[in-house]
Scaffold this motif. Structure first.
Motif, PDB file in Angstrom:
ATOM      1  N   GLN A  31      68.606  40.417 114.207  1.00 14.09           N
ATOM      2  CA  GLN A  31      68.726  40.316 112.849  1.00 14.09           C
ATOM      3  C   GLN A  31      67.424  39.557 112.094  1.00 14.09           C
ATOM      4  O   GLN A  31      66.897  40.229 111.047  1.00 14.09           O
ATOM      5  CB  GLN A  31      70.165  39.298 112.591  1.00 14.09           C
ATOM      6  N   TYR A  32      67.048  38.570 112.869  1.00 10.49           N
ATOM      7  CA  TYR A  32      65.681  38.132 112.463  1.00 10.49           C
ATOM      8  C   TYR A  32      64.638  39.293 112.529  1.00 10.49           C
ATOM      9  O   TYR A  32      63.697  39.199 111.786  1.00 10.49           O
ATOM     10  CB  TYR A  32      65.520  36.911 113.366  1.00 10.49           C
ATOM     11  N   LYS A  33      64.705  39.908 113.474  1.00  5.93           N
ATOM     12  CA  LYS A  33      63.411  40.915 113.772  1.00  5.93           C
ATOM     13  C   LYS A  33      63.657  42.242 112.641  1.00  5.93           C
ATOM     14  O   LYS A  33      62.771  42.412 112.058  1.00  5.93           O
ATOM     15  CB  LYS A  33      63.722  41.716 114.954  1.00  5.93           C
ATOM     16  N   ILE A  34      64.988  42.418 112.074  1.00  2.00           N
ATOM     17  CA  ILE A  34      65.170  43.362 110.994  1.00  2.00           C
ATOM     18  C   ILE A  34      64.575  42.548 109.745  1.00  2.00           C
ATOM     19  O   ILE A  34      64.003  43.132 108.952  1.00  2.00           O
ATOM     20  CB  ILE A  34      66.591  43.697 111.123  1.00  2.00           C
ATOM     21  N   LYS A  35      64.898  41.170 109.494  1.00  2.25           N
ATOM     22  CA  LYS A  35      64.467  40.567 108.452  1.00  2.25           C
ATOM     23  C   LYS A  35      63.004  40.581 108.256  1.00  2.25           C
ATOM     24  O   LYS A  35      62.260  40.847 107.121  1.00  2.25           O
ATOM     25  CB  LYS A  35      64.858  39.098 108.442  1.00  2.25           C
ATOM     26  N   SER A  36      62.307  40.089 109.289  1.00  2.00           N
ATOM     27  CA  SER A  36      61.058  40.426 109.153  1.00  2.00           C
ATOM     28  C   SER A  36      60.362  41.615 108.908  1.00  2.00           C
ATOM     29  O   SER A  36      59.409  41.851 108.225  1.00  2.00           O
ATOM     30  CB  SER A  36      60.190  39.925 110.648  1.00  2.00           C
ATOM     31  N   GLN A  37      60.860  42.632 109.570  1.00  2.00           N
ATOM     32  CA  GLN A  37      60.255  43.990 109.338  1.00  2.00           C
ATOM     33  C   GLN A  37      60.577  44.229 107.675  1.00  2.00           C
ATOM     34  O   GLN A  37      59.520  45.087 107.203  1.00  2.00           O
ATOM     35  CB  GLN A  37      61.031  44.819 110.055  1.00  2.00           C
ATOM     36  N   ILE A  38      61.474  44.029 107.217  1.00  2.00           N
ATOM     37  CA  ILE A  38      61.685  44.159 105.666  1.00  2.00           C
ATOM     38  C   ILE A  38      60.938  43.420 104.864  1.00  2.00           C
ATOM     39  O   ILE A  38      60.174  44.042 103.902  1.00  2.00           O
ATOM     40  CB  ILE A  38      63.247  43.868 105.356  1.00  2.00           C
ATOM     41  N   ILE A  39      60.628  42.113 105.224  1.00  2.00           N
ATOM     42  CA  ILE A  39      59.575  41.360 104.384  1.00  2.00           C
ATOM     43  C   ILE A  39      58.266  42.179 104.632  1.00  2.00           C
ATOM     44  O   ILE A  39      57.321  42.067 103.652  1.00  2.00           O
ATOM     45  CB  ILE A  39      59.441  40.033 105.138  1.00  2.00           C
ATOM     46  N   TYR A  40      57.643  42.542 105.702  1.00  2.00           N
ATOM     47  CA  TYR A  40      56.289  43.081 106.202  1.00  2.00           C
ATOM     48  C   TYR A  40      56.264  44.665 105.294  1.00  2.00           C
ATOM     49  O   TYR A  40      55.481  44.637 104.586  1.00  2.00           O
ATOM     50  CB  TYR A  40      56.513  43.515 107.501  1.00  2.00           C
ATOM     51  N   ASP A  41      57.420  45.279 105.134  1.00  2.00           N
ATOM     52  CA  ASP A  41      57.320  46.483 104.641  1.00  2.00           C
ATOM     53  C   ASP A  41      57.256  46.338 102.904  1.00  2.00           C
ATOM     54  O   ASP A  41      56.753  47.094 102.416  1.00  2.00           O
ATOM     55  CB  ASP A  41      58.664  47.343 105.004  1.00  2.00           C
ATOM     56  N   THR A  42      57.990  45.274 102.644  1.00  2.00           N
ATOM     57  CA  THR A  42      58.162  45.097 100.947  1.00  2.00           C
ATOM     58  C   THR A  42      57.017  44.373 100.463  1.00  2.00           C
ATOM     59  O   THR A  42      56.812  44.315  99.221  1.00  2.00           O
ATOM     60  CB  THR A  42      59.470  44.719 100.634  1.00  2.00           C
ATOM     61  N   ILE A  43      56.522  43.336 101.212  1.00  2.00           N
ATOM     62  CA  ILE A  43      55.706  42.363 100.694  1.00  2.00           C
ATOM     63  C   ILE A  43      54.044  42.376 101.026  1.00  2.00           C
ATOM     64  O   ILE A  43      53.253  42.298 100.317  1.00  2.00           O
ATOM     65  CB  ILE A  43      56.323  40.984 100.899  1.00  2.00           C
ATOM     66  N   ILE A  44      54.067  42.546 102.292  1.00  2.00           N
ATOM     67  CA  ILE A  44      52.864  42.370 103.073  1.00  2.00           C
ATOM     68  C   ILE A  44      52.087  43.885 102.937  1.00  2.00           C
ATOM     69  O   ILE A  44      51.062  44.020 102.695  1.00  2.00           O
ATOM     70  CB  ILE A  44      52.920  41.992 104.517  1.00  2.00           C
ATOM     71  N   ASN A  45      52.795  45.052 103.644  1.00  2.00           N
ATOM     72  CA  ASN A  45      52.223  46.068 103.784  1.00  2.00           C
ATOM     73  C   ASN A  45      52.079  47.155 102.293  1.00  2.00           C
ATOM     74  O   ASN A  45      52.641  47.947 102.111  1.00  2.00           O
ATOM     75  CB  ASN A  45      52.882  47.060 104.721  1.00  2.00           C
ATOM     76  N   LYS A  46      51.199  46.572 101.484  1.00  2.00           N
ATOM     77  CA  LYS A  46      51.233  47.238 100.207  1.00  2.00           C
ATOM     78  C   LYS A  46      49.522  47.104  99.896  1.00  2.00           C
ATOM     79  O   LYS A  46      48.821  46.321 100.424  1.00  2.00           O
ATOM     80  CB  LYS A  46      51.980  46.545  98.980  1.00  2.00           C
ATOM     81  N   LYS A  47      49.344  47.891  98.689  1.00  2.00           N
ATOM     82  CA  LYS A  47      47.799  48.218  98.444  1.00  2.00           C
ATOM     83  C   LYS A  47      47.114  46.833  98.236  1.00  2.00           C
ATOM     84  O   LYS A  47      45.962  46.559  98.555  1.00  2.00           O
ATOM     85  CB  LYS A  47      47.632  49.112  97.506  1.00  2.00           C
ATOM     86  N   GLN A  48      47.424  45.884  97.481  1.00  2.00           N
ATOM     87  CA  GLN A  48      46.886  44.679  96.808  1.00  2.00           C
ATOM     88  C   GLN A  48      46.622  44.006  98.165  1.00  2.00           C
ATOM     89  O   GLN A  48      45.368  43.279  98.150  1.00  2.00           O
ATOM     90  CB  GLN A  48      47.937  44.093  95.989  1.00  2.00           C
ATOM     91  N   VAL A  49      47.415  43.989  99.343  1.00  2.00           N
ATOM     92  CA  VAL A  49      47.054  42.973 100.317  1.00  2.00           C
ATOM     93  C   VAL A  49      46.075  43.771 101.283  1.00  2.00           C
ATOM     94  O   VAL A  49      45.087  42.858 101.384  1.00  2.00           O
ATOM     95  CB  VAL A  49      48.308  42.683 100.885  1.00  2.00           C
ATOM     96  N   VAL A  50      46.160  45.080 101.220  1.00  2.00           N
ATOM     97  CA  VAL A  50      45.058  45.809 102.104  1.00  2.00           C
ATOM     98  C   VAL A  50      43.824  45.723 101.467  1.00  2.00           C
ATOM     99  O   VAL A  50      42.589  45.609 101.968  1.00  2.00           O
ATOM    100  CB  VAL A  50      45.511  47.352 102.173  1.00  2.00           C
TER     101      VAL A  50
END
Length: 580
Positions: A49-68
């Motif tokens: 469950q924690y692993k799924i949470k972290s993947q969702i956070i990465y996909d929605t908050i981190i892995n986006k154009k502004q951060v890159v």
């Protein structure tokens, strides 16, 4: 003869003690193994469950154009420019970080490809330190450009860390991001979900070598397990439940030794602590890269099942010992009486009569050996009845005069039934066993009569239909099977709280069917119900031997077939006789 009988009785009692102790230890060991597997599964589910949470956070908050885009500028940026980029990255992610606090998110930590800390969103003023020798997971992700996750000790706390690579649109590696959840969050969720006490024990050498300055004294305290620390915030959480509860998960030196031996093999273990009467389960947590034990999740759960097995062992042993002593006392008195009568016989008694007397004594010795084997199952039934008195006492049934009378009458009938089977004891496990013709319907009805009072107590209706027919076999063993099937149906009806509970026994030519309306047997276990020691009943209410013994009697001793299936919202047990 007296000394010989004493030695034989002591030998039987010793064998009974060894067997009962072996069975007790085996059942406890199996139960502890199930506890270990159960908590390991619970841990794995929560971790996923924690692993799924972290993947969702990465996909929605981190892995986006502004951060890159910010990361693209970092490599060639001056110190002043990096400070601006750090602030910009903080402003982009901080709002989301704050919003995600309800998910128990502890850290969002951005790293450069050199493993240098670029931005700790949770601790914005701490940056610039190189994590190569501190955080192996960071170094792994930046080297392999692959994600990795697991428990790891950091500069201030230990936590579940989920590392993701940050790449541009051309798959060029720009750095990494860590999303982590605290040990406190994991422990709290585990306690609240599973209603147990648990704690994390972090390996001392990792804390000593990785934490900043006074952070070790600030955040950690020595664990009861030698060579480990406990986080203070987790300890404070536990003590809120009461200091007494925390005492339950302390580990004695003896248990610590067992634990450490298991941890050397990276093996989870459950141990029963006689001092606290608590089952303590220890799950080793491995480092995601080194695969060495870096922490232990300890779980304290109720040890009632084990305590019941220990009590049942002593009760059963006392009953068997008293029975053996009474039996051999009777045999000794009979022998002495026979000896005195022999002395009064005339001197002209024929040698043949003397030989007959010797044969009689030899037969008595054979009967003693058979009794030692054959009385185990009936005694277990009486022991189970005695064990259930504790639950009847809790239910207030022992204040019911009629219930007590019925209990006494039922046990008298059981004892009478046991007495009746003594004649069959001699050959139960032998090929020279004698069989006789008996009426199936009348024999089944006699078992129903013996159980009728107990069935009425639970408002259970039992019907028997079909024609009478004669079968050649062992009547007492057939009664034992019918008794087991009725009791099994009764327990299912009571446990499932069925309205209008009913048991139907149908006799159709050579087929006897015992059917209930208790809802049937779950598909996932129906193929296992005839296995020895398999039971779905509550702790202390079932041995898992009734259906196993029934199948052995029907198929091995009677040459018939015993099967089960679900039908009409219930289970139906079928006995197919093949030599009518």
């Amino acid at each position: 003869m007296k000394i010989k009988l004493i030695l034989i009785s002591l030998t039987i009692i010793a064998i009974a003690y060894i067997n009962l102790n072996y069975i007790k230890n085996q059942k406890i060991e199996e139960y502890l193994q199930r506890e270990t597997e159960q908590y390991q599964m619970m841990y794995d589910v929560q971790y996923r469950q924690y692993k799924i949470k972290s993947q969702i956070i990465y996909d929605t908050i981190i892995n986006k154009k502004q951060v890159v885009d910010i990361y693209k500028q970092i490599q060639a940026a001056s110190k002043e420019k990096r400070a601006k980029l750090r602030k910009e990255l903080y402003e982009i992610t901080n709002y989301d970080y704050k919003q995600l606090e309800y998910t128990q998110l502890q850290q969002m930590h951005f790293h450069l490809p050199s493993n240098e800390s670029f931005l700790r969103v949770h601790m914005v003023k701490k940056f610039g330190d190189n994590l190569t020798n501190i955080r192996a997971t960071v170094a792994y992700t930046n080297k392999t450009h692959k994600k990795i996750d697991g428990l790891e000790t950091g500069r201030s706390y230990s936590g579940y860390r989920f590392l993701f690579p940050i790449n541009d649109e051309n798959k060029n590696h720009l750095g990494s991001i860590e999303i982590s959840f605290s040990v406190l969050a994991f422990t709290t969720e585990f306690i609240e979900q599973h209603k147990v006490l648990s704690n994390f024990h972090i390996k001392k050498e990792n804390v000593d070598s990785k934490t900043w300055g006074n952070y070790k004294e600030k955040h950690y305290v020595k664990s009861p397990i030698n060579g480990f620390y406990i986080e203070k915030n987790v300890l404070n959480k536990l003590t809120k439940y009461s200091s007494k509860n925390f005492d339950k998960i302390k580990t004695s030196k003896k248990l610590s030794s067992q634990l450490l031996n298991s941890l050397y093999k990276n093996k989870a273990i459950s141990i029963y602590d006689k001092r606290t009467k608590i089952i303590k389960t220890f799950l080793p947590i491995l480092h995601p890269i080194s695969k060495k034990v870096i922490a232990i999740l300890s779980i304290a759960s109720d040890g009632g099942f084990v305590e019941d097995k220990i009590q049942n062992f002593y009760i059963s042993f006392i009953i068997i010992s008293l029975f053996v002593i009474a039996l051999f006392s009777f045999i000794y008195r009979e022998f002495k009486n026979q000896e005195q009568n022999t002395q009064l016989l005339q001197q002209n008694i024929k040698q043949q009569e003397i030989m007959q007397q010797q044969s009689k004594m030899a037969s008595m010795g054979e009967m003693i050996g058979a009794i030692a084997h054959q009385w185990r199952q009936p005694l277990n039934e009486i022991g189970t009845g005695i064990q259930n008195l504790k639950y009847d006492y809790k239910d207030g049934n022992l204040n019911d005069e009629e219930f007590v009378k019925n209990f006494i009458d039922e046990n008298k009938k059981t004892i009478k039934f046991m007495s009746k089977t003594i004649d069959d004891f001699r050959g139960f496990f032998r090929v020279d066993k004698k069989k006789k013709d008996f009426n199936i319907k009348q024999t089944t009805q006699s078992v129903i009569d013996m159980q009728s009072a107990q069935l009425k107590t639970h408002n259970i209706t039992i019907n028997i239909t079909g024609d009478e027919f004669i079968y050649n076999g062992l009547q007492s063993e057939f009664q034992q099977v019918i008794l087991n099937l009725i009791n099994n149906a009764k327990d299912a009806l009571v446990e499932n709280n069925i309205e209008n509970p009913t048991i139907n026994i149908i006799l159709d030519k050579n087929i006897i069917s015992v059917q209930d309306n208790a809802g049937g047997i779950p598909k996932e276990i129906i193929n296992r119900i005839f296995e020895p020691y398999f039971t779905t009943k509550e702790q202390g209410k079932g041995t898992g031997m009734g259906l196993y013994m029934s199948k052995m009697i029907i198929e091995d001793n009677m040459g018939a077939i015993l099967s089960v299936k679900n039908k009409n919202n219930g289970a139906i047990f079928t006995i197919e006789l093949n030599n009518i």
